[in-house]
Write a protein that holds these residues in place. Sequence first.
Motif, mmCIF file in Angstrom:
data_model
loop_
_atom_site.group_PDB
_atom_site.id
_atom_site.type_symbol
_atom_site.label_atom_id
_atom_site.label_comp_id
_atom_site.label_asym_id
_atom_site.label_seq_id
_atom_site.Cartn_x
_atom_site.Cartn_y
_atom_site.Cartn_z
ATOM 1 N N PHE A 181 0.804 -1.210 0.000
ATOM 2 C CA PHE A 181 0.000 0.000 0.000
ATOM 3 C C PHE A 181 0.842 1.268 0.000
ATOM 4 C CE2 PHE A 181 -2.445 -3.445 1.848
ATOM 5 C CZ PHE A 181 -3.598 -3.392 1.086
ATOM 6 N N ARG A 182 2.157 1.148 0.132
ATOM 7 C CA ARG A 182 3.118 2.219 -0.033
ATOM 8 C C ARG A 182 2.815 3.442 0.851
ATOM 9 N NH1 ARG A 182 6.329 0.912 -4.222
ATOM 10 N NH2 ARG A 182 7.022 3.033 -4.591
ATOM 11 N N PRO A 183 2.561 3.220 2.165
ATOM 12 C CA PRO A 183 2.304 4.361 3.040
ATOM 13 C C PRO A 183 3.588 5.070 3.439
ATOM 14 C CG PRO A 183 2.314 2.369 4.346
ATOM 15 C CD PRO A 183 2.497 1.936 2.901
ATOM 16 N N ASN A 184 3.458 6.320 3.839
ATOM 17 C CA ASN A 184 4.556 7.048 4.475
ATOM 18 C C ASN A 184 4.553 6.854 5.980
ATOM 19 O OD1 ASN A 184 3.667 9.263 2.065
ATOM 20 N ND2 ASN A 184 5.814 8.657 2.162
ATOM 21 N N LEU A 185 3.348 6.813 6.576
ATOM 22 C CA LEU A 185 3.209 6.686 8.021
ATOM 23 C C LEU A 185 2.295 5.512 8.327
ATOM 24 C CD1 LEU A 185 2.536 10.428 8.988
ATOM 25 C CD2 LEU A 185 4.738 9.283 8.626
ATOM 26 N N VAL A 186 2.726 4.674 9.282
ATOM 27 C CA VAL A 186 1.898 3.565 9.754
ATOM 28 C C VAL A 186 1.624 3.791 11.233
ATOM 29 C CG1 VAL A 186 1.665 1.077 10.010
ATOM 30 C CG2 VAL A 186 2.945 2.011 8.059
ATOM 31 N N ILE A 187 0.356 3.712 11.599
ATOM 32 C CA ILE A 187 -0.107 3.986 12.961
ATOM 33 C C ILE A 187 -0.641 2.693 13.572
ATOM 34 C CG2 ILE A 187 -1.725 5.337 14.352
ATOM 35 C CD1 ILE A 187 0.390 7.004 12.874
ATOM 36 N N ALA A 188 -0.442 2.526 14.879
ATOM 37 C CA ALA A 188 -1.020 1.398 15.606
ATOM 38 C C ALA A 188 -1.771 1.915 16.818
ATOM 39 C CB ALA A 188 0.073 0.424 16.047
ATOM 40 N N GLY A 189 -2.790 1.145 17.231
ATOM 41 C CA GLY A 189 -3.523 1.468 18.444
ATOM 42 C C GLY A 189 -4.949 1.899 18.228
ATOM 43 N N ALA A 190 -5.392 2.037 16.988
ATOM 44 C CA ALA A 190 -6.763 2.463 16.698
ATOM 45 C C ALA A 190 -7.605 1.254 16.288
ATOM 46 C CB ALA A 190 -6.775 3.492 15.573
ATOM 47 N N PRO A 191 -8.915 1.302 16.482
ATOM 48 C CA PRO A 191 -9.766 0.250 15.920
ATOM 49 C C PRO A 191 -9.625 0.223 14.393
ATOM 50 C CG PRO A 191 -10.980 1.590 17.500
ATOM 51 C CD PRO A 191 -9.677 2.300 17.239
ATOM 52 N N ALA A 192 -9.823 -0.945 13.822
ATOM 53 C CA ALA A 192 -9.752 -1.058 12.363
ATOM 54 C C ALA A 192 -10.697 -0.061 11.709
ATOM 55 C CB ALA A 192 -10.113 -2.481 11.932
ATOM 56 N N TRP A 193 -10.194 0.634 10.713
ATOM 57 C CA TRP A 193 -10.926 1.578 9.875
ATOM 58 C C TRP A 193 -11.322 2.861 10.597
ATOM 59 C CZ3 TRP A 193 -9.522 -0.564 5.676
ATOM 60 C CH2 TRP A 193 -9.521 -1.955 5.549
ATOM 61 N N ALA A 194 -10.798 3.081 11.800
ATOM 62 C CA ALA A 194 -11.095 4.330 12.503
ATOM 63 C C ALA A 194 -10.627 5.537 11.709
ATOM 64 C CB ALA A 194 -10.429 4.325 13.879
ATOM 65 N N GLU A 195 -9.576 5.360 10.912
ATOM 66 C CA GLU A 195 -9.021 6.481 10.150
ATOM 67 C C GLU A 195 -10.010 7.061 9.147
ATOM 68 O OE1 GLU A 195 -7.518 2.670 8.105
ATOM 69 O OE2 GLU A 195 -7.994 3.366 10.140
ATOM 70 N N ASP A 196 -11.068 6.308 8.812
ATOM 71 C CA ASP A 196 -12.092 6.836 7.907
ATOM 72 C C ASP A 196 -12.709 8.125 8.459
ATOM 73 O OD1 ASP A 196 -11.755 4.682 6.222
ATOM 74 O OD2 ASP A 196 -13.546 3.612 6.897
ATOM 75 N N GLY A 197 -12.771 8.235 9.776
ATOM 76 C CA GLY A 197 -13.414 9.386 10.376
ATOM 77 C C GLY A 197 -12.470 10.462 10.877
ATOM 78 N N TRP A 198 -11.165 10.282 10.710
ATOM 79 C CA TRP A 198 -10.224 11.297 11.170
ATOM 80 C C TRP A 198 -10.209 12.481 10.208
ATOM 81 C CZ3 TRP A 198 -5.465 7.628 12.299
ATOM 82 C CH2 TRP A 198 -5.803 6.772 13.361
ATOM 83 N N ARG A 199 -10.095 13.691 10.777
ATOM 84 C CA ARG A 199 -10.005 14.893 9.953
ATOM 85 C C ARG A 199 -8.731 15.701 10.230
ATOM 86 N NH1 ARG A 199 -12.900 12.084 7.976
ATOM 87 N NH2 ARG A 199 -15.079 12.346 7.355
ATOM 88 N N ARG A 200 -8.228 15.651 11.458
ATOM 89 C CA ARG A 200 -6.938 16.267 11.794
ATOM 90 C C ARG A 200 -6.246 15.376 12.804
ATOM 91 N NH1 ARG A 200 -6.967 20.663 14.768
ATOM 92 N NH2 ARG A 200 -4.880 21.291 14.146
ATOM 93 N N VAL A 201 -4.924 15.197 12.624
ATOM 94 C CA VAL A 201 -4.151 14.377 13.549
ATOM 95 C C VAL A 201 -2.844 15.076 13.885
ATOM 96 C CG1 VAL A 201 -5.124 12.190 12.744
ATOM 97 C CG2 VAL A 201 -3.034 13.068 11.685
ATOM 98 N N ARG A 202 -2.341 14.760 15.073
ATOM 99 C CA ARG A 202 -1.006 15.199 15.463
ATOM 100 C C ARG A 202 -0.134 13.952 15.618
ATOM 101 N NH1 ARG A 202 -2.017 17.769 19.944
ATOM 102 N NH2 ARG A 202 -1.926 19.892 19.079
ATOM 103 N N VAL A 203 1.030 13.989 14.996
ATOM 104 C CA VAL A 203 1.999 12.908 15.119
ATOM 105 C C VAL A 203 3.279 13.524 15.660
ATOM 106 C CG1 VAL A 203 3.212 11.033 13.959
ATOM 107 C CG2 VAL A 203 0.963 11.762 13.120
#
Length: 279
Positions: free
Chosen positions: A176-198
């Motif tokens: 899937f060639r991502p730049n950032l991989v995140i762990a700790g969220a429920p599956a598919w939670a990222e569908d609802g994210w609009r702003r994040v801090r890393v």
Amino acid sequence: MPLSLTAVRRYPVKSCRGHDVDSAVVEPWGLAGDRRWALVDDDGVAVTARRHPRMVLITPEPADDGLLLRAPGAEPLAVPVPGPGPLTDVRVFSDTVGAVAAAPAAHAWFGEVLGAPVRLMYLDDPRRRPVDPAHGRDTDVVSFADGYPLLLTTQESLADLDARTGGAAPLSMTRFRPNLVIAGAPAWAEDGWRRVRVGDATFRVVKACDRCVLTAVDPETAETGPEPLRTLARHRRWDGKVWFGTNLVPDTPGAVLRVGDAVEVLETGPVAQPTGTPR
């Protein structure tokens, strides 16, 4: 479980093999060193592994003054960053942006490896290429990435997708060639994210990522198969496309990302209800 950044990955040449890094600087157009190079055909159209799957076997290693190129069956080649020179139009989907040609030896090397005439181009100034105004601001820019500066995926979404394929071998996130991989969220939670801090960096989550046949190319062998597109079509299909991951635009260029950084979801929004959305 708190959210954390588990991987940072860069792809020096568009559609070629990437590499993991412990840290990376966030630039307005993406991670420093990410997708500043691309191959084009005789018509100036960007060439990817959708067309030449063997590109995923080519390893560009960043060097202080350019790249060291490696590929199975080929002698390594050092390619310097080209100096100032005439700009040539490069077409990436509906965008056209001026870029500088690398040395002729690089064109010949890639042409020999891929068995097709191609040229290696360097995007000396990514500020020339704006993102799609439908999903960004007038000041948002991008390198040779398909459309947006960074791509984020989550380990839990991959695990859910992998479980649904029923395959003997797990899918690799590198498909899937991502730049950032995140762990700790429920599956598919990222569908609802609009702003994040890393870590110290903040990002707008501007658009989910629709996926193409490139994800069906095995990054280790360059062979193609039905997955993950077959399973995504059953469980993650809407608007006539299939979806995995989400696109980011940075709001804090100059920040440094480090593996292990804490991740915080600053804003959420409504989630589309595609056919077969996992529940």
